[in-house]
Design a protein around this motif. Structure first.
Motif, PDB file in Angstrom:
ATOM      1  N   ILE B  35       3.029   6.712  -1.479  1.00 60.04           N
ATOM      2  CA  ILE B  35       1.746   5.926  -1.593  1.00 60.04           C
ATOM      3  C   ILE B  35       1.206   6.659  -2.710  1.00 60.04           C
ATOM      4  O   ILE B  35       0.721   7.630  -2.689  1.00 60.04           O
ATOM      5  N   CYS B  36       0.624   5.701  -3.793  1.00 60.31           N
ATOM      6  CA  CYS B  36      -0.195   6.138  -4.794  1.00 60.31           C
ATOM      7  C   CYS B  36      -1.438   5.381  -4.945  1.00 60.31           C
ATOM      8  O   CYS B  36      -1.834   4.514  -4.191  1.00 60.31           O
ATOM      9  N   ASN B  37      -2.253   5.944  -5.603  1.00 55.79           N
ATOM     10  CA  ASN B  37      -3.756   5.322  -5.752  1.00 55.79           C
ATOM     11  C   ASN B  37      -3.672   3.907  -6.027  1.00 55.79           C
ATOM     12  O   ASN B  37      -4.547   3.107  -5.672  1.00 55.79           O
ATOM     13  N   THR B  38      -2.728   3.638  -7.043  1.00 49.11           N
ATOM     14  CA  THR B  38      -2.423   2.152  -7.446  1.00 49.11           C
ATOM     15  C   THR B  38      -2.181   1.344  -6.506  1.00 49.11           C
ATOM     16  O   THR B  38      -2.639   0.265  -6.485  1.00 49.11           O
ATOM     17  N   ASP B  39      -1.469   1.554  -5.225  1.00 48.20           N
ATOM     18  CA  ASP B  39      -1.124   0.718  -4.287  1.00 48.20           C
ATOM     19  C   ASP B  39      -2.563   0.549  -3.492  1.00 48.20           C
ATOM     20  O   ASP B  39      -2.772  -0.694  -2.812  1.00 48.20           O
ATOM     21  N   ILE B  40      -3.424   1.521  -3.270  1.00 45.68           N
ATOM     22  CA  ILE B  40      -4.851   1.162  -2.790  1.00 45.68           C
ATOM     23  C   ILE B  40      -5.308   0.380  -3.535  1.00 45.68           C
ATOM     24  O   ILE B  40      -6.087  -0.457  -3.075  1.00 45.68           O
ATOM     25  N   GLU B  41      -5.355   0.355  -4.960  1.00 46.17           N
ATOM     26  CA  GLU B  41      -6.209  -0.634  -5.702  1.00 46.17           C
ATOM     27  C   GLU B  41      -5.584  -1.895  -5.581  1.00 46.17           C
ATOM     28  O   GLU B  41      -6.257  -2.937  -5.725  1.00 46.17           O
ATOM     29  N   ILE B  42      -4.221  -1.926  -5.658  1.00 48.74           N
ATOM     30  CA  ILE B  42      -3.665  -3.250  -5.163  1.00 48.74           C
ATOM     31  C   ILE B  42      -3.918  -4.045  -3.970  1.00 48.74           C
ATOM     32  O   ILE B  42      -4.432  -5.101  -3.989  1.00 48.74           O
ATOM     33  N   LEU B  43      -4.441  -3.171  -3.143  1.00 46.42           N
ATOM     34  CA  LEU B  43      -4.726  -3.673  -1.615  1.00 46.42           C
ATOM     35  C   LEU B  43      -6.156  -4.273  -2.068  1.00 46.42           C
ATOM     36  O   LEU B  43      -6.664  -5.310  -1.484  1.00 46.42           O
ATOM     37  N   CYS B  44      -7.134  -3.612  -2.881  1.00 47.10           N
ATOM     38  CA  CYS B  44      -8.278  -4.149  -3.341  1.00 47.10           C
ATOM     39  C   CYS B  44      -8.282  -5.367  -4.468  1.00 47.10           C
ATOM     40  O   CYS B  44      -9.375  -5.697  -4.792  1.00 47.10           O
ATOM     41  N   GLY B  45      -7.106  -5.661  -4.730  1.00 44.93           N
ATOM     42  CA  GLY B  45      -7.005  -6.876  -5.605  1.00 44.93           C
ATOM     43  C   GLY B  45      -6.491  -6.780  -7.092  1.00 44.93           C
ATOM     44  O   GLY B  45      -6.455  -7.531  -7.766  1.00 44.93           O
ATOM     45  N   GLY B  54       4.402  -0.805  -3.678  1.00 46.55           N
ATOM     46  CA  GLY B  54       5.254   0.328  -3.558  1.00 46.55           C
ATOM     47  C   GLY B  54       6.204   0.547  -4.967  1.00 46.55           C
ATOM     48  O   GLY B  54       6.943  -0.278  -5.202  1.00 46.55           O
ATOM     49  N   HIS B  55       5.969   1.776  -5.627  1.00 44.08           N
ATOM     50  CA  HIS B  55       6.632   1.838  -6.946  1.00 44.08           C
ATOM     51  C   HIS B  55       7.006   3.233  -6.960  1.00 44.08           C
ATOM     52  O   HIS B  55       7.847   3.521  -7.852  1.00 44.08           O
ATOM     53  N   GLU B  56       6.714   3.911  -5.974  1.00 44.08           N
ATOM     54  CA  GLU B  56       7.470   5.726  -6.138  1.00 44.08           C
ATOM     55  C   GLU B  56       8.519   5.565  -4.825  1.00 44.08           C
ATOM     56  O   GLU B  56       7.952   5.403  -3.527  1.00 44.08           O
ATOM     57  N   PHE B  57       9.665   5.853  -5.271  1.00 41.03           N
ATOM     58  CA  PHE B  57      10.783   5.709  -4.167  1.00 41.03           C
ATOM     59  C   PHE B  57      11.951   6.822  -4.693  1.00 41.03           C
ATOM     60  O   PHE B  57      12.035   7.078  -5.706  1.00 41.03           O
ATOM     61  N   VAL B  58      12.613   6.908  -3.593  1.00 40.87           N
ATOM     62  CA  VAL B  58      14.203   7.490  -3.691  1.00 40.87           C
ATOM     63  C   VAL B  58      14.998   6.499  -2.731  1.00 40.87           C
ATOM     64  O   VAL B  58      14.438   6.319  -1.566  1.00 40.87           O
ATOM     65  N   GLY B  59      15.971   6.205  -3.252  1.00 37.66           N
ATOM     66  CA  GLY B  59      17.095   5.249  -2.423  1.00 37.66           C
ATOM     67  C   GLY B  59      18.402   5.485  -2.569  1.00 37.66           C
ATOM     68  O   GLY B  59      19.055   6.492  -3.204  1.00 37.66           O
ATOM     69  N   GLU B  60      19.110   4.669  -2.120  1.00 43.88           N
ATOM     70  CA  GLU B  60      20.619   4.810  -2.174  1.00 43.88           C
ATOM     71  C   GLU B  60      21.083   3.240  -2.568  1.00 43.88           C
ATOM     72  O   GLU B  60      20.596   2.034  -2.035  1.00 43.88           O
ATOM     73  N   VAL B  61      22.138   3.099  -3.532  1.00 42.75           N
ATOM     74  CA  VAL B  61      22.523   1.828  -4.063  1.00 42.75           C
ATOM     75  C   VAL B  61      23.459   1.456  -2.970  1.00 42.75           C
ATOM     76  O   VAL B  61      24.426   2.170  -2.494  1.00 42.75           O
TER      77      VAL B  61
END
Lengths: 334, 334
Positions: B35-45, B54-61
């Motif tokens: 969770i990044c501050n940008t996500d919190i700003e997105i909640l605020c509009g 959500g733009h920070e992740f690690v995943g599996e193809v």
């Protein structure tokens, strides 16, 4: 000598003794002085300066102190312009500050500035400057041209700060005196320069020298309305509202040169600088030699920017006139 | 699949079909999201984004479409992180925009941005990204480290924008998540890095990795009180008040990197940028390969910045927790 000083937001005329000279300094008889927006800001309290304003001038060396006889003879009677930042070394401070050691005299930590900070300026019959600040004016350059060397050097500073050969076009925001000089300097290097301004008459001036001109309202509506963008933008409106439009007109990874030094805060959104990864470059005083070379070559002739010349005794009237809508460069002649 | 979306300034849980894949894209199963501050700003509009943040992740193809059998085999099952800007070419636009042609994909004129602009993000069980955006995570780098690659790359962007070898020290303003990563990255290149922050606990974290820390009040009194200056200053407070102090701490002709992307206007005095001829560099997304190399080498280990890990189903709770005073990185685990 006759000299003006700031008192209660007005210019007051005074009769003063000739200033004393330090070793390595010259007494310069002012031939012509220019009124700059900074002088108007000084009247409004900028830098809390109470001395003699005026930092744009062309003069004649009347006396030199503490140099060799040969050097005194070389300088006496020469027509000169002068760099306005007086650094450590000229006041005999030892050791000189770290900025002077790095050759950044315009950023000297203990500098005074002619007519702006701690040193009397050019709205007088005489001023003093260190010899190291003086540049001889070539005979082919008139007083009316040479009086523009200081602001023209400030315009040339941009060419020292960026690699102009990487740009193909530029936008200049503002149509005032400094913006006009900047557009002319950039036009010597770039085929396409566009000025954004509010005044039809001022825009007409710049069109004559091959610069495109675009009329804007100078408010938030411009930011919404304009769609074009540039790799190089110079903000020289002298107004707090200029920065938002400047950011809007700068393309991603572009360069935005700031020239406006109005005081006070302006409401600014800074996220476009981050999101577009803009490089913002603050730009102040510049190279006198380059400005003189431009005048000598005829590539830039600022004389068309002169609106009116007053006698020095009328300096109070002149500075009022300079604030009138439509006035460009106003000169004083002792 | 389980996915969250923004609705009325809250995260709302939804059951959704798996997203469809374009040719050259991968379906990625999210292993961990930050969770990044940008996500919190997105909640605020911010950006008026209504999709899955959500733009920070690690995943599996999990699946690949439209690549050769060999390439599909190469990707399937690999642990990956992903660059968040999706450019023209990935959507099949032809011709690609001028920025993509110049190799500036993060500035693509038609880009979407994972979890921020026009493309669903990582607060879900699955997300999609073009293969060209993916980077394989080395086995020696844990999920808890890899989930920091996106913000760590943003910190590394500074090293791509300036010539760090010309500086001997730097100041970082702010003590939050991004500021912490920036200080760590700069510390790999400079012997002296000083963080200015408001929170003793956060400052203590950075002291452990050889960065000096200085407590400030975070208001106008700092600007008057502090006397030191630096050739390189990074503003990462995420707050409008940071810029004034950043200008104050930047020495003449110094470099000020802006990282904060808070929205809204702040009252700013811009004349110090001009008078000190500061270069201000906006800095956003950065090189994933450099960030991965830093993690692999062990020169930066951000895992100490994790405050708490929530299950994906608790995302609403997690984003509230992330806004609490003292919280650093909060993670989600599907």
């Amino acid at each position: 000598m006759l000299a003006f000083a700031v008192h209660n937001q007005k210019l007051v005329m005074k009769e003063r003794p000739l200033p004393k000279l330090r070793a390595g300094w010259a007494l310069v008889r002012v031939r012509m002085a220019g009124i700059c927006n900074t002088d108007i800001e000084i009247l409004c309290g900028y830098h809390d300066f109470r001395g003699t304003p005026g930092h744009e001038f062309v003069g004649e060396v009347a006396e030199v102190r503490g140099a060799s006889a040969q050097e005194r003879a070389r300088w006496r009677g020469r027509r000169v312009v002068g760099e306005i930042n007086v650094s450590c070394s000229a006041y005999g401070y030892r050791p000189v500050c770290t900025f002077c050691r790095r050759g950044l005299k315009t950023h000297c930590a203990r500098r005074t500035v002619l007519g702006i900070v701690g040193h009397d300026g050019a709205f007088a019959e005489y001023l003093t400057l260190p010899l190291e600040n003086l540049h001889v004016v070539p005979d082919s350059v008139s007083d009316e041209q040479a009086v523009f060397v200081e602001p023209l050097a400030a315009a040339c500073e941009i060419l020292d700060q960026i690699n102009i050969s990487t740009f193909r076009e530029a936008a200049v925001l503002g149509d005032g005196k400094l913006a006009q000089l900047i557009a002319r300097v950039l036009r010597t290097k770039l085929p396409h320069v566009v000025m954004y301004g509010k005044h039809d008459k001022k825009l007409a001036l710049v069109r004559r020298v091959g610069v495109k001109a675009r009329r804007v309202r100078g408010d938030a509506s411009d930011v919404k309305r304009l769609r074009e963008s540039y790799g190089l933008v110079v903000e020289a409106t002298g107004s707090p509202s200029g920065l938002a439009l400047a950011q809007r007109l700068t393309e991603p990874r572009g360069t935005l040169v700031l020239k406006s030094t109005f005081h006070g805060t302006a409401p600014v959104e800074t996220w476009p600088i981050v999101v577009k990864e803009i490089t913002v470059i603050g730009s102040r005083c510049g190279p006198f030699a380059k400005a003189l070379a431009l005048l000598r070559s005829g590539k830039v002739d600022p004389a068309a920017l002169i609106t009116r010349t007053f006698s020095l005794a009328e300096a109070g009237l002149a500075i009022q006139f300079a604030q009138k809508n439509g006035a460009m460069k106003v000169l004083l002649k002792p």
